[in-house]
Design a protein around this motif. Structure first.
Motif, PDB file in Angstrom:
ATOM      1  N   MET A 128       0.850  -1.190   0.000  1.00 48.34           N
ATOM      2  CA  MET A 128       0.000   0.000   0.000  1.00 48.34           C
ATOM      3  C   MET A 128       0.889   1.244   0.000  1.00 48.34           C
ATOM      4  SD  MET A 128      -2.909   1.833   0.487  1.00 48.34           S
ATOM      5  CE  MET A 128      -4.266   0.855   1.154  1.00 48.34           C
ATOM      6  N   LEU A 129       0.667   2.137  -0.966  1.00 51.61           N
ATOM      7  CA  LEU A 129       1.384   3.401  -1.028  1.00 51.61           C
ATOM      8  C   LEU A 129       0.516   4.479  -0.382  1.00 51.61           C
ATOM      9  CD1 LEU A 129       3.765   5.120  -2.142  1.00 51.61           C
ATOM     10  CD2 LEU A 129       2.399   5.432  -4.227  1.00 51.61           C
ATOM     11  N   VAL A 130       1.093   5.205   0.571  1.00 54.42           N
ATOM     12  CA  VAL A 130       0.323   6.223   1.299  1.00 54.42           C
ATOM     13  C   VAL A 130       1.052   7.571   1.238  1.00 54.42           C
ATOM     14  CG1 VAL A 130      -0.515   6.961   3.562  1.00 54.42           C
ATOM     15  CG2 VAL A 130      -0.757   4.575   2.865  1.00 54.42           C
ATOM     16  N   GLY A 131       0.380   8.561   0.689  1.00 55.50           N
ATOM     17  CA  GLY A 131       0.890   9.927   0.700  1.00 55.50           C
ATOM     18  C   GLY A 131       0.312  10.649   1.907  1.00 55.50           C
ATOM     19  N   ASN A 132       1.154  10.961   2.875  1.00 53.01           N
ATOM     20  CA  ASN A 132       0.692  11.565   4.134  1.00 53.01           C
ATOM     21  C   ASN A 132       0.827  13.095   4.099  1.00 53.01           C
ATOM     22  OD1 ASN A 132      -0.258  11.620   6.810  1.00 53.01           O
ATOM     23  ND2 ASN A 132       1.798  11.457   7.656  1.00 53.01           N
ATOM     24  N   LYS A 133       0.149  13.727   5.048  1.00 54.28           N
ATOM     25  CA  LYS A 133       0.192  15.182   5.290  1.00 54.28           C
ATOM     26  C   LYS A 133      -0.564  15.984   4.242  1.00 54.28           C
ATOM     27  CE  LYS A 133       4.517  14.717   7.875  1.00 54.28           C
ATOM     28  NZ  LYS A 133       5.829  15.304   8.224  1.00 54.28           N
ATOM     29  N   VAL A 134      -1.704  15.461   3.763  1.00 51.59           N
ATOM     30  CA  VAL A 134      -2.515  16.223   2.817  1.00 51.59           C
ATOM     31  C   VAL A 134      -3.191  17.419   3.492  1.00 51.59           C
ATOM     32  CG1 VAL A 134      -2.932  14.325   1.219  1.00 51.59           C
ATOM     33  CG2 VAL A 134      -4.492  14.663   3.139  1.00 51.59           C
ATOM     34  N   ASP A 135      -3.084  17.504   4.822  1.00 52.65           N
ATOM     35  CA  ASP A 135      -3.604  18.691   5.508  1.00 52.65           C
ATOM     36  C   ASP A 135      -2.753  19.924   5.193  1.00 52.65           C
ATOM     37  OD1 ASP A 135      -1.566  18.801   8.168  1.00 52.65           O
ATOM     38  OD2 ASP A 135      -1.974  16.797   7.400  1.00 52.65           O
ATOM     39  N   LYS A 136      -1.542  19.689   4.660  1.00 54.98           N
ATOM     40  CA  LYS A 136      -0.650  20.795   4.252  1.00 54.98           C
ATOM     41  C   LYS A 136      -0.731  20.990   2.736  1.00 54.98           C
ATOM     42  CE  LYS A 136       2.711  20.010   7.972  1.00 54.98           C
ATOM     43  NZ  LYS A 136       4.151  19.786   8.284  1.00 54.98           N
ATOM     44  N   GLU A 137      -1.936  21.102   2.228  1.00 57.73           N
ATOM     45  CA  GLU A 137      -2.166  21.166   0.773  1.00 57.73           C
ATOM     46  C   GLU A 137      -1.386  22.305   0.113  1.00 57.73           C
ATOM     47  OE1 GLU A 137      -3.227  19.871  -2.773  1.00 57.73           O
ATOM     48  OE2 GLU A 137      -3.851  18.826  -0.942  1.00 57.73           O
ATOM     49  N   SER A 138      -1.268  23.437   0.802  1.00 60.27           N
ATOM     50  CA  SER A 138      -0.572  24.595   0.224  1.00 60.27           C
ATOM     51  C   SER A 138       0.922  24.346   0.055  1.00 60.27           C
ATOM     52  CB  SER A 138      -0.789  25.838   1.092  1.00 60.27           C
ATOM     53  OG  SER A 138      -0.250  25.635   2.395  1.00 60.27           O
ATOM     54  N   GLU A 139       1.447  23.332   0.778  1.00 51.94           N
ATOM     55  CA  GLU A 139       2.879  23.015   0.697  1.00 51.94           C
ATOM     56  C   GLU A 139       3.152  21.791  -0.172  1.00 51.94           C
ATOM     57  OE1 GLU A 139       4.704  22.862   4.640  1.00 51.94           O
ATOM     58  OE2 GLU A 139       3.010  24.023   5.419  1.00 51.94           O
ATOM     59  N   ARG A 140       2.117  21.241  -0.792  1.00 58.42           N
ATOM     60  CA  ARG A 140       2.255  20.013  -1.586  1.00 58.42           C
ATOM     61  C   ARG A 140       3.228  20.202  -2.744  1.00 58.42           C
ATOM     62  NH1 ARG A 140      -0.929  15.447  -3.449  1.00 58.42           N
ATOM     63  NH2 ARG A 140      -2.716  15.954  -2.131  1.00 58.42           N
ATOM     64  N   VAL A 141       4.126  19.217  -2.904  1.00 66.43           N
ATOM     65  CA  VAL A 141       5.040  19.218  -4.048  1.00 66.43           C
ATOM     66  C   VAL A 141       4.931  17.923  -4.861  1.00 66.43           C
ATOM     67  CG1 VAL A 141       6.716  20.796  -2.997  1.00 66.43           C
ATOM     68  CG2 VAL A 141       6.961  18.323  -2.646  1.00 66.43           C
ATOM     69  N   VAL A 142       4.272  16.903  -4.305  1.00 69.73           N
ATOM     70  CA  VAL A 142       4.053  15.643  -5.021  1.00 69.73           C
ATOM     71  C   VAL A 142       2.556  15.541  -5.335  1.00 69.73           C
ATOM     72  CG1 VAL A 142       4.273  13.134  -4.983  1.00 69.73           C
ATOM     73  CG2 VAL A 142       5.946  14.543  -3.750  1.00 69.73           C
ATOM     74  N   SER A 143       2.235  15.489  -6.619  1.00 70.30           N
ATOM     75  CA  SER A 143       0.824  15.469  -7.021  1.00 70.30           C
ATOM     76  C   SER A 143       0.201  14.099  -6.771  1.00 70.30           C
ATOM     77  CB  SER A 143       0.686  15.828  -8.499  1.00 70.30           C
ATOM     78  OG  SER A 143       1.185  14.772  -9.313  1.00 70.30           O
ATOM     79  N   LYS A 144      -1.113  14.080  -6.664  1.00 72.37           N
ATOM     80  CA  LYS A 144      -1.817  12.821  -6.480  1.00 72.37           C
ATOM     81  C   LYS A 144      -1.592  11.898  -7.679  1.00 72.37           C
ATOM     82  CE  LYS A 144      -6.292  10.921  -5.085  1.00 72.37           C
ATOM     83  NZ  LYS A 144      -7.663  11.255  -4.626  1.00 72.37           N
ATOM     84  N   LYS A 145      -1.528  12.493  -8.882  1.00 70.63           N
ATOM     85  CA  LYS A 145      -1.320  11.691 -10.098  1.00 70.63           C
ATOM     86  C   LYS A 145       0.029  10.963 -10.046  1.00 70.63           C
ATOM     87  CE  LYS A 145      -1.224  11.836 -15.149  1.00 70.63           C
ATOM     88  NZ  LYS A 145      -0.044  10.941 -15.229  1.00 70.63           N
ATOM     89  N   GLU A 146       1.053  11.623  -9.499  1.00 74.66           N
ATOM     90  CA  GLU A 146       2.358  10.967  -9.377  1.00 74.66           C
ATOM     91  C   GLU A 146       2.263   9.747  -8.456  1.00 74.66           C
ATOM     92  OE1 GLU A 146       6.028  13.845  -9.416  1.00 74.66           O
ATOM     93  OE2 GLU A 146       4.369  14.866  -8.405  1.00 74.66           O
ATOM     94  N   GLY A 147       1.503   9.885  -7.373  1.00 76.56           N
ATOM     95  CA  GLY A 147       1.303   8.760  -6.465  1.00 76.56           C
ATOM     96  C   GLY A 147       0.580   7.617  -7.153  1.00 76.56           C
ATOM     97  N   ILE A 148      -0.469   7.959  -7.898  1.00 74.42           N
ATOM     98  CA  ILE A 148      -1.241   6.946  -8.625  1.00 74.42           C
ATOM     99  C   ILE A 148      -0.353   6.219  -9.642  1.00 74.42           C
ATOM    100  CG2 ILE A 148      -3.121   6.615 -10.293  1.00 74.42           C
ATOM    101  CD1 ILE A 148      -4.580   8.945  -8.853  1.00 74.42           C
ATOM    102  N   ASP A 149       0.466   6.984 -10.367  1.00 77.11           N
ATOM    103  CA  ASP A 149       1.345   6.391 -11.382  1.00 77.11           C
ATOM    104  C   ASP A 149       2.375   5.457 -10.745  1.00 77.11           C
ATOM    105  OD1 ASP A 149       0.001   7.744 -13.353  1.00 77.11           O
ATOM    106  OD2 ASP A 149       1.494   9.352 -13.552  1.00 77.11           O
ATOM    107  N   PHE A 150       2.932   5.858  -9.600  1.00 79.55           N
ATOM    108  CA  PHE A 150       3.897   5.012  -8.894  1.00 79.55           C
ATOM    109  C   PHE A 150       3.230   3.716  -8.447  1.00 79.55           C
ATOM    110  CE2 PHE A 150       5.940   3.312  -5.171  1.00 79.55           C
ATOM    111  CZ  PHE A 150       7.303   3.451  -5.399  1.00 79.55           C
ATOM    112  N   ALA A 151       2.051   3.856  -7.867  1.00 78.30           N
ATOM    113  CA  ALA A 151       1.329   2.683  -7.368  1.00 78.30           C
ATOM    114  C   ALA A 151       1.015   1.716  -8.503  1.00 78.30           C
ATOM    115  CB  ALA A 151       0.043   3.123  -6.670  1.00 78.30           C
ATOM    116  N   ARG A 152       0.664   2.258  -9.646  1.00 82.02           N
ATOM    117  CA  ARG A 152       0.359   1.405 -10.799  1.00 82.02           C
ATOM    118  C   ARG A 152       1.611   0.674 -11.264  1.00 82.02           C
ATOM    119  NH1 ARG A 152      -2.029   5.121 -14.079  1.00 82.02           N
ATOM    120  NH2 ARG A 152      -4.074   4.673 -13.188  1.00 82.02           N
ATOM    121  N   GLU A 153       2.737   1.375 -11.292  1.00 83.68           N
ATOM    122  CA  GLU A 153       3.993   0.777 -11.761  1.00 83.68           C
ATOM    123  C   GLU A 153       4.475  -0.330 -10.826  1.00 83.68           C
ATOM    124  OE1 GLU A 153       8.668   2.044 -12.653  1.00 83.68           O
ATOM    125  OE2 GLU A 153       7.173   3.596 -12.210  1.00 83.68           O
ATOM    126  N   TYR A 154       4.301  -0.126  -9.519  1.00 86.73           N
ATOM    127  CA  TYR A 154       4.827  -1.076  -8.542  1.00 86.73           C
ATOM    128  C   TYR A 154       3.764  -2.036  -8.001  1.00 86.73           C
ATOM    129  CZ  TYR A 154       9.331   1.271  -8.445  1.00 86.73           C
ATOM    130  OH  TYR A 154      10.560   1.786  -8.797  1.00 86.73           O
TER     131      TYR A 154
END
Length: 216
Positions: A128-154
């Motif tokens: 399971m891939l988990v992107g934490n700290k979405v409460d800091k949305e204004s500081e986000r540097v990794v997009s949700k799409k990047e997480g989805i793409d990584f999860a699909r690849e692995y």
């Protein structure tokens, strides 16, 4: 999610399966906070884990009573050699990164995915891939799409969450466990009929006639 009393004695009759879950990822991504949020419904800013810690939680999912032994590993490189043995026998592995820190995401493929390949003993282990700290949305540097793409690849499940606000915290563990319940080989591993002590990491005893589970 139904949670059984943690003070109850651990006997075979009280749970159908025992699953070992592992939290991995860089130091400071929120692994310990995520675990605490799930097991005790509280949030704390915790100091880095030294070596390995674990917590136990009883849940009922998919009509089964489950005992989850959740291991929280240190992210610092100096502890890396200590944690290799803790991959042994894990039915589920949660890879955590911080959506506000690019290097914690990059290290998933550079370090952590390689460790899973190196140390994991269950071929069907659910990731399971988990992107934490979405409460800091204004500081986000990794997009949700990047997480989805990584999860699909692995071949991972994927969720974004906030250990601080508890958004998607229970879902991270629930989705992982439901997938384990849907994997026959992992159910065999987690059967209470198999005598093993996953806390001391001793290999299962060869005497299959010995029933029951260790008392922790």
């Amino acid at each position: 999610m139904d949670t059984a009393s943690s003070s109850s004695n651990s006997t075979m009759a009280e749970f159908d399966y025992l699953f070992k879950l592992l939290l991995i990822g860089d130091s400071g991504v929120g692994k310990s906070t995520l675990l605490l949020s799930f097991t005790s419904n509280t949030f704390e800013d915790l100091s880095p884990t030294i070596g390995v810690d674990f917590k136990v939680k009883h849940v009922t999912l998919g009509g089964k009573k489950l005992k989850l032994a959740i291991w929280d590993t240190a992210g610092q490189e100096r502890f890396r050699t200590l944690t290799g043995s803790y991959y042994r026998g894990a039915q589920g592995i949660i890879m955590v990164y911080d959506v506000t820190r690019r290097e914690t995401f990059t290290n998933l493929s550079d370090i952590w995915a390689k460790e899973i390949d190196l140390y994991s003993t269950n071929q069907d282990c659910i990731k399971m891939l988990v992107g934490n700290k979405v409460d800091k949305e204004s500081e986000r540097v990794v997009s949700k799409k990047e997480g989805i793409d990584f999860a699909r690849e692995y071949g991972c499940l994927f969720l974004e969450c906030s250990a601080k606000t508890r958004v998607n915290v229970e879902q991270c563990f629930e989705e992982l466990v439901l997938k384990i319940l849907d994997t026959p080989s992992l159910l065999t591993e987690g059967s209470t009929g198999v005598k093993k002590n996953i806390f001391k990491e001793i290999p299962p005893q060869s005497d299959a006639s010995t029933s029951g589970c260790c008392s922790w």
